[in-house]
Design a protein around this motif. Structure first.
Motif, PDB file in Angstrom:
ATOM      1  N   THR A  19    -104.315 -94.336 -22.845  1.00 39.64           N
ATOM      2  CA  THR A  19    -104.606 -93.911 -24.212  1.00 39.64           C
ATOM      3  C   THR A  19    -103.884 -92.630 -24.593  1.00 39.64           C
ATOM      4  N   ASN A  20    -103.084 -92.697 -25.658  1.00 40.58           N
ATOM      5  CA  ASN A  20    -102.597 -91.501 -26.324  1.00 40.58           C
ATOM      6  C   ASN A  20    -103.647 -91.075 -27.342  1.00 40.58           C
ATOM      7  N   PHE A  21    -103.884 -89.773 -27.443  1.00 36.44           N
ATOM      8  CA  PHE A  21    -104.918 -89.258 -28.329  1.00 36.44           C
ATOM      9  C   PHE A  21    -104.322 -88.395 -29.431  1.00 36.44           C
ATOM     10  N   ASN A  22    -104.924 -88.462 -30.609  1.00 37.41           N
ATOM     11  CA  ASN A  22    -104.661 -87.512 -31.685  1.00 37.41           C
ATOM     12  C   ASN A  22    -105.794 -86.485 -31.682  1.00 37.41           C
ATOM     13  N   VAL A  23    -105.433 -85.216 -31.536  1.00 32.86           N
ATOM     14  CA  VAL A  23    -106.397 -84.148 -31.278  1.00 32.86           C
ATOM     15  C   VAL A  23    -106.460 -83.196 -32.463  1.00 32.86           C
ATOM     16  N   ARG A  24    -107.680 -82.863 -32.888  1.00 35.87           N
ATOM     17  CA  ARG A  24    -107.864 -81.886 -33.958  1.00 35.87           C
ATOM     18  C   ARG A  24    -109.223 -81.213 -33.818  1.00 35.87           C
ATOM     19  N   LEU A  25    -109.339 -80.030 -34.409  1.00 38.68           N
ATOM     20  CA  LEU A  25    -110.611 -79.321 -34.542  1.00 38.68           C
ATOM     21  C   LEU A  25    -110.801 -79.041 -36.027  1.00 38.68           C
TER      22      LEU A  25
END
Length: 572
Positions: A280-286
């Protein structure tokens, strides 16, 4: 050991027979990975020093209320965090208590090849009941990780993180640090997952286009669907293994468990983010909190502020956040096909909960992802030609061995390093691209490459066949040969419609883009669908090294080669 199709079967068998199959009731969670941690400075079970002992064995893992079988290091998933210092020598004794061979590869570390940990390439592996001692100097600093390179053990929990402190002052200023290890987990055995994919490449894709999507305009038009249908291509085929069977984890915690890392308002918090997922490639944000990227794959970069980034399998990013308010902030890692996500929380106090955003609509692939830039063309008018365009043209890649394992060749592959990655093309906020990364320090080798080579990432996605240049590793793929210290440009050309995080062992390389002399230095690069990436490599590490896609099932199915580096007198 014969692979079990469901890890629950393993637990039932263990309870029936006991003895050699007995496993502890529940694995302990490492202190650094527990919810409510104050950060690495407070973790008492981080492994440090010159002599470290690890044990590989069976353990149960409870995720989402369901207990299943894991392979753990020192009884935990993720394994213990190892903290070392640049300039020291380390001796790591690894004991294998499994009934099958195992190994540990030190991902991203520069070391003698015989300690790289790849069975059949750099050492024989660790036999059941045996202990192998890894001994090597620590030549670098940054955020790294380790994992099995035996079978599919990594997908079963056999991984952990590493932090290496610089010999001098850390040039990244921060008040507190947390390690966030992302992973994907399924109760289905990875061999069973692979079998299902070989039977049906889209087995786990439950986000296909519908009549409702056509009527509302959210999906492709009728003409586009006919065109893609003639090519037997699916624009929703973005991830092989999806949230349909995966639960996504942060530090071993699922979305409902709300892993929480603490901070004091106003602090500079360093997040060391590792993608230890199998597929799994993830898109990361806060949401509501800007991130400043300060390191990629352990190497410092010029700080760049962003709101979201994609982290490919096996990549690491260090980011600085500065939460000013006395409130909780969500850490959101969404799979790139948006079939699932995991959330964690940064908060001043345990028990606080940040809002969890809704999953965003799943993206659709385009002709660009097929290596065919069709902008400005009439899709309906072109649909009658699409059947012939599906046939690969060998002239665009004469070194590729054509056959049933090569369904397509990108006719017009593009350098996509300045483009937003898959699924983030249209979000309204800032998104990191590779082209924004600049090495903080000058690149160590200013020479121009003396030669260049093309390597095609090839596949038949329907039949789940993956390879380099049309040749699976099991088909006798020849090693990629380099002379010691030669400078070579490697062009990676993605002829498939999926991104591939390509990893080279034992070396770093410079991704060719932007300012010469300060190009980002990485050990893993994610090549977008239909795209190409060039990197300059100084082959400065003698020996045999693995080179592969880090999506585990792609590697296992054949997208793997050996890179051999020899002194001139040893070269063939």
């Amino acid at each position: 050991m014969t692979p079990l199709t469901d890890r629950r079967n393993f637990l039932r068998t263990a309870s029936m027979f006991g003895g050699a199959l007995a496993i502890p009731a529940m694995p302990a969670m490492p202190a650094w990975a527990r919810s409510g941690t104050h950060g690495l400075g407070s973790a008492i079970d981080v492994l440090t020093g010159n002599d470290i002992k690890l044990s590989i064995g069976h353990a149960p893992l409870r995720v989402g209320g369901r207990t299943s079988h894991a392979i753990a290091v020192n009884g935990t998933v993720p394994g213990p965090l190892i903290r070392l210092k640049e300039g020291q020598d380390v001796r790591i004794s690894v004991t294998n208590t499994l009934a099958e061979d195992s190994s540990i590869h030190w991902h991203g570390l520069l070391l003698p090849f015989q300690y790289d940990g790849v069975p059949g390439v750099s050492f024989p592996g660790i036999k059941p009941g045996e202990t192998f001692v890894y001994e090597f100097p620590i030549r670098q600093s940054g955020t790294y990780w380790y994992h099995s390179h035996s079978g599919l053990q990594e997908a079963m929990g056999h991984f952990g993180s590493m932090v290496i402190d610089p010999a001098g002052i850390d040039r990244v200023g921060f008040d507190r640090e947390h390690v966030l290890v992302l992973s994907d987990w399924s109760a289905m055995h990875p061999h069973a997952i692979l079998k299902k994919l070989k039977q049906n490449g889209g087995n786990f894709n439950f986000q296909k286009q519908t009549l409702g999507g056509l009527l509302t305009g959210k999906d492709q038009s009728a003409a586009e669907r006919r065109m893609w249908g003639k090519m037997r291509m699916d624009p929703t085929d973005i991830s092989d293994v999806t949230g349909a069977i995966y639960t996504y984890l942060v530090n071993g915690h699922g979305p409902d468990e709300n892993w929480t890392g603490l901070f004091a308002p106003g602090e500079r918090v360093r997040l060391r983010i590792v993608n230890a997922a199998a597929m799994t490639n993830f898109n990361v944000r806060l949401p509501g909190l800007a991130m400043t990227i300060v390191a990629a794959d352990g190497n410092l970069v010029r700080p760049v502020e962003t709101d979201e980034f994609q982290i490919g399998v096996a990549e690491t990013y260090d980011v600085i956040v500065r939460p000013a308010e006395d409130r909780a902030y969500g850490f959101i890692a969404e799979s790139i096909d948006r079939s699932g996500m995991v959330r964690a929380t940064l908060a001043p106090r345990l028990g606080m909960v940040a809002p969890v955003p809704e999953r965003r609509p799943r993206p659709l692939l385009t002709m660009k992802d097929m290596g065919m830039e069709m902008a400005g063309h009439d899709m309906a008018g072109m649909s009658h030609d699409m059947g012939s365009m599906k046939m690969p043209d060998p002239s665009v890649a004469p070194q590729v061995r054509m056959g049933p394992g090569v369904a397509t060749l990108a006719a017009m592959p593009m350098d996509r390093t300045a483009e937003r990655p898959t699924g983030l093309e249209d979000v309204p906020h800032r998104v990191l691209t590779y082209s924004q990364l600049r090495s903080l320090d000058p690149n160590p080798d200013p020479r121009n490459p003396s030669r260049e080579i093309d390597i095609h990432l090839t596949a038949n996605m329907e039949r789940y066949m993956w390879s380099f240049d049309g040749v699976k590793f099991s088909e006798g793929a020849e090693p990629l040969a380099f002379r010691h210290n030669e400078r070579v440009r490697v062009n990676l050309i993605n002829d498939t419609m999926m991104p591939h995080p390509i990893h080279l062992h034992g070396h770093f390389f410079e991704v060719v883009m932007g300012e010469k002399g300060h190009r980002p230095v990485k050990h893993t690069v994610n090549v977008l669908p239909g795209g190409k990436v060039a990197f300059d490599l100084t082959a400065d590490a003698l020996g045999d090294w693995a080179f592969h896609c880090h999506m585990m099932l792609h590697m296992h199915a054949g997208m793997f080669r050996v890179v051999t580096v020899r002194a001139d007198e040893d070269a063939a």
